[in-house]
Design an enzyme around this catalytic site. Sequence first.
Site, PDB file in Angstrom:
ATOM      1  N   HIS A 167      -0.619   1.323  15.866  1.00 53.78           N
ATOM      2  CA  HIS A 167       0.510   1.380  15.030  1.00 53.78           C
ATOM      3  C   HIS A 167       1.829   1.249  15.824  1.00 53.78           C
ATOM      4  O   HIS A 167       2.638   2.024  15.744  1.00 53.78           O
ATOM      5  CB  HIS A 167       0.614   2.903  14.392  1.00 53.78           C
ATOM      6  CG  HIS A 167      -0.538   3.220  13.530  1.00 53.78           C
ATOM      7  ND1 HIS A 167      -1.805   3.519  14.009  1.00 53.78           N
ATOM      8  CD2 HIS A 167      -0.706   3.044  12.265  1.00 53.78           C
ATOM      9  CE1 HIS A 167      -2.744   3.527  13.037  1.00 53.78           C
ATOM     10  NE2 HIS A 167      -2.005   3.523  11.769  1.00 53.78           N
ATOM     11  N   PHE A 217       1.761  -1.491   8.383  1.00 54.91           N
ATOM     12  CA  PHE A 217       2.303  -1.699   9.666  1.00 54.91           C
ATOM     13  C   PHE A 217       1.891  -3.018  10.155  1.00 54.91           C
ATOM     14  O   PHE A 217       1.050  -3.549   9.609  1.00 54.91           O
ATOM     15  CB  PHE A 217       1.208  -0.576  10.482  1.00 54.91           C
ATOM     16  CG  PHE A 217       1.577   0.887  10.464  1.00 54.91           C
ATOM     17  CD1 PHE A 217       2.372   1.354  10.910  1.00 54.91           C
ATOM     18  CD2 PHE A 217       0.756   1.540   9.294  1.00 54.91           C
ATOM     19  CE1 PHE A 217       2.502   2.900  10.947  1.00 54.91           C
ATOM     20  CE2 PHE A 217       1.064   2.871   9.124  1.00 54.91           C
ATOM     21  CZ  PHE A 217       2.102   3.511  10.246  1.00 54.91           C
ATOM     22  N   GLU A 274      -4.484  -6.476   2.525  1.00 55.73           N
ATOM     23  CA  GLU A 274      -3.122  -7.324   3.164  1.00 55.73           C
ATOM     24  C   GLU A 274      -3.153  -8.640   2.691  1.00 55.73           C
ATOM     25  O   GLU A 274      -2.101  -9.277   2.233  1.00 55.73           O
ATOM     26  CB  GLU A 274      -3.143  -7.194   4.756  1.00 55.73           C
ATOM     27  CG  GLU A 274      -2.856  -5.708   5.304  1.00 55.73           C
ATOM     28  CD  GLU A 274      -3.995  -4.888   5.236  1.00 55.73           C
ATOM     29  OE1 GLU A 274      -4.965  -5.227   5.092  1.00 55.73           O
ATOM     30  OE2 GLU A 274      -3.693  -3.502   5.123  1.00 55.73           O
ATOM     31  N   ASP A 329       0.548  -4.225  12.465  1.00 55.67           N
ATOM     32  CA  ASP A 329      -0.708  -4.376  13.254  1.00 55.67           C
ATOM     33  C   ASP A 329      -1.583  -4.992  12.204  1.00 55.67           C
ATOM     34  O   ASP A 329      -2.793  -5.477  12.616  1.00 55.67           O
ATOM     35  CB  ASP A 329      -1.163  -3.046  13.637  1.00 55.67           C
ATOM     36  CG  ASP A 329       0.088  -2.277  14.534  1.00 55.67           C
ATOM     37  OD1 ASP A 329      -0.214  -2.090  15.763  1.00 55.67           O
ATOM     38  OD2 ASP A 329       0.965  -1.730  14.040  1.00 55.67           O
ATOM     39  N   TYR A 330      -1.509  -4.824  11.006  1.00 54.72           N
ATOM     40  CA  TYR A 330      -2.195  -4.989   9.959  1.00 54.72           C
ATOM     41  C   TYR A 330      -2.155  -6.256   9.355  1.00 54.72           C
ATOM     42  O   TYR A 330      -2.428  -6.694   8.419  1.00 54.72           O
ATOM     43  CB  TYR A 330      -2.532  -3.992   8.954  1.00 54.72           C
ATOM     44  CG  TYR A 330      -2.756  -2.665   9.501  1.00 54.72           C
ATOM     45  CD1 TYR A 330      -4.104  -2.459  10.390  1.00 54.72           C
ATOM     46  CD2 TYR A 330      -2.050  -1.417   9.740  1.00 54.72           C
ATOM     47  CE1 TYR A 330      -4.326  -1.380  10.988  1.00 54.72           C
ATOM     48  CE2 TYR A 330      -2.502  -0.289  10.233  1.00 54.72           C
ATOM     49  CZ  TYR A 330      -3.486  -0.269  11.097  1.00 54.72           C
ATOM     50  OH  TYR A 330      -3.714   0.714  11.679  1.00 54.72           O
ATOM     51  N   LEU A 385      -5.634  -1.908  -1.339  1.00 55.05           N
ATOM     52  CA  LEU A 385      -5.681  -1.907   0.221  1.00 55.05           C
ATOM     53  C   LEU A 385      -6.124  -3.252   0.693  1.00 55.05           C
ATOM     54  O   LEU A 385      -7.299  -3.516   1.100  1.00 55.05           O
ATOM     55  CB  LEU A 385      -6.436  -0.706   0.537  1.00 55.05           C
ATOM     56  CG  LEU A 385      -6.026  -0.075   1.870  1.00 55.05           C
ATOM     57  CD1 LEU A 385      -6.770   1.291   1.898  1.00 55.05           C
ATOM     58  CD2 LEU A 385      -6.127  -0.744   3.288  1.00 55.05           C
ATOM     59  N   GLU A 393       0.826  -1.030   0.056  1.00 58.63           N
ATOM     60  CA  GLU A 393       0.103  -0.087  -0.121  1.00 58.63           C
ATOM     61  C   GLU A 393       0.686   1.253  -0.026  1.00 58.63           C
ATOM     62  O   GLU A 393       1.626   1.424   1.071  1.00 58.63           O
ATOM     63  CB  GLU A 393      -0.754  -0.080   1.331  1.00 58.63           C
ATOM     64  CG  GLU A 393      -1.864  -1.204   1.284  1.00 58.63           C
ATOM     65  CD  GLU A 393      -2.409  -1.731   2.546  1.00 58.63           C
ATOM     66  OE1 GLU A 393      -2.175  -1.095   3.442  1.00 58.63           O
ATOM     67  OE2 GLU A 393      -3.003  -2.683   2.446  1.00 58.63           O
TER      68      GLU A 393
END
Lengths: 352, 335
Positions: A121, A76, A53, A78-79, A51, A27
């Site tokens: 994040h 990040f 993942e 986190d994703y 967008l 992204e």
Amino acid sequence: MANMAQAIRMALHYAETHLGVTDIFGEDVGAPLGGVFTCTQGLKTTWNSPLDERGIIGAAMGIAMGGGRPVAEIQFCDYVYNTIDLLKLAGNTCWSSNGDWNLPMVVRTPVGSGIRGSIYHSHSFDATMTHIPGWKVVMPSNPLDAYGLLISACKEQNPVMYLEPKALLRVKGEERIPGEPDDDRTLSKLIDAPLGDRSQWKPQWPEALEAFAVPIGKGKLVREGSQVTVVSYGRTLPLCARAAATLADEGISVEVIDLRSLWPYDWDMMKASIQKTGRVLFVNEDTEVTNFGEHLVRRTVDELFYSLLAPPRLLAGKFVPGIGLADTLEMASVPQQNDVTTALRALAGEQP
Amino acid sequence: MSRPRLIKESSAPLPLDRELLVRIHDLMVKTRVLEERLIQMYKQGHGYFWIGGPGEEAFNVPLGLLMKKGQGPEYDYLHAHYRQSGTLLALGEEPIGALRQMKNTASDPYSGGRNFAGHFSLRKYNVAPVSSPIEVQYSIAPGTAMVQKRVGGDGITIVTGGDAGTAEGDFATCLVWSSRPANPLPVLIIVTNNKWGISTAGEGQHGETRVSERGKAFNIRSKTINGNDPVEAYLELKEAMEYVRTERKPFLLEANVSRLYGHSSASGANYVTEEVDCLKDFEKRLEQDGVLTRQQMDDLRNRYTEDMAAAARIARDEPLPEPESIWKHIFAEDK
Ligand SMILES: Cc1ncc(C[n+]2csc(CCOP(=O)(O)OP(=O)(O)O)c2C)c(N)n1
């Protein structure tokens, strides 16, 4: 000296011109932004993905299967969680096909605290990632290693998870990357995209860049010492190095190891050091329950128990659901300079 | 795309060469007998779990016959699911490989005793490893297609999965990634619709009248076909593949098929009499058209039954993998 983001960019440039990297994507990885942390600005094989993942990890696997060499980015860490089964699949593809297929792919993702990123994040990914067999997992703590580890990752036949400590992406290195210009401002002029309109901009890559590779699986002895060993990686490594310098003034001798690779990891280096000092502190900022450092503690106890002068210790992030935005909350959630220094001092003074 | 095909009238002559019809029939029988042997092995305790594709031969065999077979991006990639022994046999695989996988012997050519029956992996023919998590292959397929598009040539990526699995995000991933106007991809997106998840009927799984209609929103050319008719399947697959090959754009093909032995051994693996049996129907037409006699077809089936029994005996006596082999192939050696 280059900062870590610049080092990553230079390594990727080297990899796409010399090591066969075909796709650097994710992204906002391509033009015009070049990554939210600028790690992919100006590279020739970059492109922006949807967008998605799962699509990013899946596409990386497919590109690797098709004979390409992808470097995918998850914006990040986190994703990256919604791709966990694909990570598992990438990790077991070689094994489950009995060696028929292998996936030469790199996934890069920024990890950890330090940019006041709040709940989504600031996550760490070392414990989760080291729980997925079939991957190699690395995390640099300085630009030179960032460069060298990425060169190695881009030569691998296997999936490599390349964790980038966000807090260190803008920190300049103390050692120059082979081939990097002598002057920081020159480097910036050559390879940092201008603000504003960059449609006409092209980077000028330093021509002397070399295939300097940090082997995956080899730690780095950052500082020699005789009384306590501290093992860390990523954001907390510089904290450990500074703590060692401070404690040296107090007459406490701390040996500092930068693990650099979490899987495979340099047990020989840790073992030799722990046998010498008899005391070890593992430091990282992932949450402390089922932490990668806990594995290292267990192995230390299993194999080095009779060399120990004190129980092996772990200093890690608090087991809380997230890192709160307020400065006080973030500081309280993950190890800070003072926590590291205090923990090392206490361990050095601990008597059987 | 929607012009009616005469083949649906059973009185019309079969619009394929006799040689091809015989070949398709041969492979359908071989596949059916293989699957029945796998089920038998499972029931006799010579395997832990069975899942496979009896009922899907009429679709899977033509698919394998039409694939451009080879290794690397110049050839077709298949991101398959677990019901595709017909495709593998049509690619030229010997059935004993599947039997070995069922028996999880060290000689299992697809996983070395590590994976379930029907979980093929064949790099030499670009067959990506079949994974147990359903639909993940739909996220991976755009990757091989991207490489193929870049390399040039006419190799395409084929991905298959079930209708219930289209609820997973991976299916949407495939539609999105393969149809972006800036970079359309040569992917043949296939859904074999047997109207069931494991025990949940289609009505409890998804609301669209045809799964293929989901392609519309993405401007993906799409079609639903009768996957129980090997002639229709062959012609429609050929047309869809030619489109993907030359246009370098995706195509969504939904094939309605039967699930003749239920979901897997988990649901008993017994013959379901209410389902259309594509093999029986095809044989009726072959007989009617004088392509093959009943006797010839019975002989063929008997021969394969004997072959399969012999192969199963071989597989049964082969050793399991060595315990230490768990450490093999965690990582690829540098090649
Ligand atoms: C991600 C995932 N969730 C659940 C399962 C368990 N499971 C295996 S097959 C299946 C049903 C699949 O139905 P469908 O997609 O229609 O394919 P079919 O088996 O009918 O061909 C389920 C729920 C699984 N394998 N993977």
